[in-house]
Structures are given as C-alpha cells and as structure tokens.
Design a protein around this motif. Structure first.
Motif, PDB file in Angstrom:
ATOM      1  N   VAL A  59       0.857  -1.187   0.000  1.00 38.20           N
ATOM      2  CA  VAL A  59       0.000   0.000   0.000  1.00 38.20           C
ATOM      3  C   VAL A  59       0.893   1.236   0.000  1.00 38.20           C
ATOM      4  CG1 VAL A  59      -2.048  -1.034   1.003  1.00 38.20           C
ATOM      5  CG2 VAL A  59      -0.240  -0.222   2.500  1.00 38.20           C
ATOM      6  N   ASP A  60       1.523   1.458  -1.096  1.00 39.19           N
ATOM      7  CA  ASP A  60       2.425   2.588  -1.257  1.00 39.19           C
ATOM      8  C   ASP A  60       1.833   3.514  -2.299  1.00 39.19           C
ATOM      9  OD1 ASP A  60       4.783   4.171  -2.213  1.00 39.19           O
ATOM     10  OD2 ASP A  60       5.761   2.923  -0.707  1.00 39.19           O
ATOM     11  N   TRP A  96      -6.996  12.815   2.076  1.00 40.78           N
ATOM     12  CA  TRP A  96      -6.113  12.065   2.983  1.00 40.78           C
ATOM     13  C   TRP A  96      -4.640  12.400   2.787  1.00 40.78           C
ATOM     14  CZ3 TRP A  96      -2.655   8.866   0.593  1.00 40.78           C
ATOM     15  CH2 TRP A  96      -2.962   8.437  -0.684  1.00 40.78           C
ATOM     16  N   ARG A  97      -4.277  12.924   1.631  1.00 39.09           N
ATOM     17  CA  ARG A  97      -2.870  13.275   1.411  1.00 39.09           C
ATOM     18  C   ARG A  97      -2.458  14.542   2.152  1.00 39.09           C
ATOM     19  NH1 ARG A  97      -2.449  12.015  -4.636  1.00 39.09           N
ATOM     20  NH2 ARG A  97      -1.976   9.816  -4.554  1.00 39.09           N
ATOM     21  N   GLN A 125       0.578  12.966  11.832  1.00 38.33           N
ATOM     22  CA  GLN A 125       1.457  11.886  12.285  1.00 38.33           C
ATOM     23  C   GLN A 125       1.037  10.516  11.753  1.00 38.33           C
ATOM     24  OE1 GLN A 125       1.271  12.245  16.533  1.00 38.33           O
ATOM     25  NE2 GLN A 125       2.706  13.970  16.598  1.00 38.33           N
ATOM     26  N   LEU A 126      -0.203  10.389  11.335  1.00 43.52           N
ATOM     27  CA  LEU A 126      -0.665   9.109  10.789  1.00 43.52           C
ATOM     28  C   LEU A 126       0.015   8.855   9.452  1.00 43.52           C
ATOM     29  CD1 LEU A 126      -4.511   9.328  11.406  1.00 43.52           C
ATOM     30  CD2 LEU A 126      -2.888   7.874  12.632  1.00 43.52           C
ATOM     31  N   ASP A 127       0.307   7.598   9.176  1.00 47.00           N
ATOM     32  CA  ASP A 127       0.887   7.299   7.859  1.00 47.00           C
ATOM     33  C   ASP A 127      -0.202   7.486   6.796  1.00 47.00           C
ATOM     34  OD1 ASP A 127      -0.342   4.642   7.052  1.00 47.00           O
ATOM     35  OD2 ASP A 127       0.577   4.035   8.942  1.00 47.00           O
ATOM     36  N   PRO A 128       0.197   7.712   5.553  1.00 48.50           N
ATOM     37  CA  PRO A 128      -0.785   7.990   4.497  1.00 48.50           C
ATOM     38  C   PRO A 128      -1.866   6.920   4.345  1.00 48.50           C
ATOM     39  CG  PRO A 128       1.410   8.503   3.717  1.00 48.50           C
ATOM     40  CD  PRO A 128       1.573   7.835   5.051  1.00 48.50           C
ATOM     41  N   PHE A 129      -1.512   5.659   4.497  1.00 47.58           N
ATOM     42  CA  PHE A 129      -2.509   4.595   4.356  1.00 47.58           C
ATOM     43  C   PHE A 129      -3.588   4.706   5.425  1.00 47.58           C
ATOM     44  CE2 PHE A 129      -3.582  -0.109   4.882  1.00 47.58           C
ATOM     45  CZ  PHE A 129      -4.517  -0.107   3.855  1.00 47.58           C
TER      46      PHE A 129
END
Length: 158
Positions: A59-60, A96-97, A125-129
């Motif tokens: 999931v990149d 979300w980005r 701080q949340l990762d993009p996914f």
C-alpha cells in the motif's frame, strides 16, 4: 517493495474481511490509486487465492514501485468473471494526502461518534494509508461500523 506474506488487514477489518468475502482496505487503496473500480459482486467472483494475492500487494502511493496490482486484477477478472474493472480518473489531491488540515468528513464523523476530533498534528502523524482509511470510512453521510474501531486501533480514541 514485494508482496506481503499474508493479506494486509487491520484488526478492525478482521470480522468483516478475514475470509476475504469483503474487500480489505488494502485492496480498496490499490483500486483507488490505480483508478480502478470493481463491485463487491465482482470481487466475490474471484477465487479466494486470487483475493488473498490482491490483499498482499503493498500500500504505497508510488504506483511505479509495484505496478503489477492492476495487471493481476485485470487478468483475474478476465479469467474468472469474463469482465474488466471499470476505469476512473483518481483525484490528484485527495483529502487524505493533506496533512495541513483534518478532512471535514472526519471531523463530522468524529462528532457523530462522540469521539475526540483529531488535531491537525495528530492527523499529520498518521501514515498515508491510515489517513486514506479514515477518509474512506467517512465518505458517506452515515457512519461506517468500522469507523470507531479504526479510530481506536490508530490511537485516536480510548
């Protein structure tokens, strides 16, 4: 980046997606990043091993890192359903980005759920996914049954 050893799923997804009857968020993410759409009925036409393989893709955000998801999906759909996924143009700047502000839909759903509204700092701080998942879960006006469990799992609720 290679395939994960097992399907990529969060704890909040296990009840509804563990047997892969429903699409895990990792598959939804990859469908969205490639601009592909399949229905739940089409997903369920695929044999379990194919659904499992699709859920193992990374999931990149960089579609050049693992460009085989779309090819695999097309081949599976043609082979097992005699169908092709539907194409759409992905949003070049999805909510979300952005780490500059918390999406309005997330603020609204947090209030509806009686949850603390995440700060911009915590959102960033949340990762993009994870940001993708939370915005995906809040895209409809009615709250998703997975929203509160996802917020808890991501450390945004007690």
């Amino acid at each position: 980046m290679g395939l994960h050893e097992t399907p990529l799923m969060f704890d909040f997804e296990r009840v509804s997606s563990e047997n892969l009857t429903y699409m895990p968020m990792s598959v939804r993410f990859n469908l969205d990043r490639f601009g592909l759409r399949i229905s739940l009925a089409q997903w369920q036409l695929l044999p379990h091993p194919d659904r499992e393989l699709l859920a193992r893709f990374p999931v990149d955000e960089d579609t050049q890192i693992e460009p085989n998801f779309d090819h695999a999906l097309f081949e599976m759909m043609r082979t097992h359903a005699n169908l092709e996924p539907e194409w759409f143009t992905p949003d070049p700047e999805p909510a979300w980005r952005s780490t500059a502000d918390v999406p309005e839909s997330l603020l609204t759903h947090s209030r509806l759920a009686g949850a603390t509204v995440p700060s911009v700092e915590r959102w960033a701080q949340l990762d993009p996914f994870r940001r993708y998942i939370l915005t995906k879960l809040t895209r409809k006006p009615q709250p998703s049954h997975d929203f509160v469990p996802a917020m808890r799992e991501f450390g945004l609720m007690d």
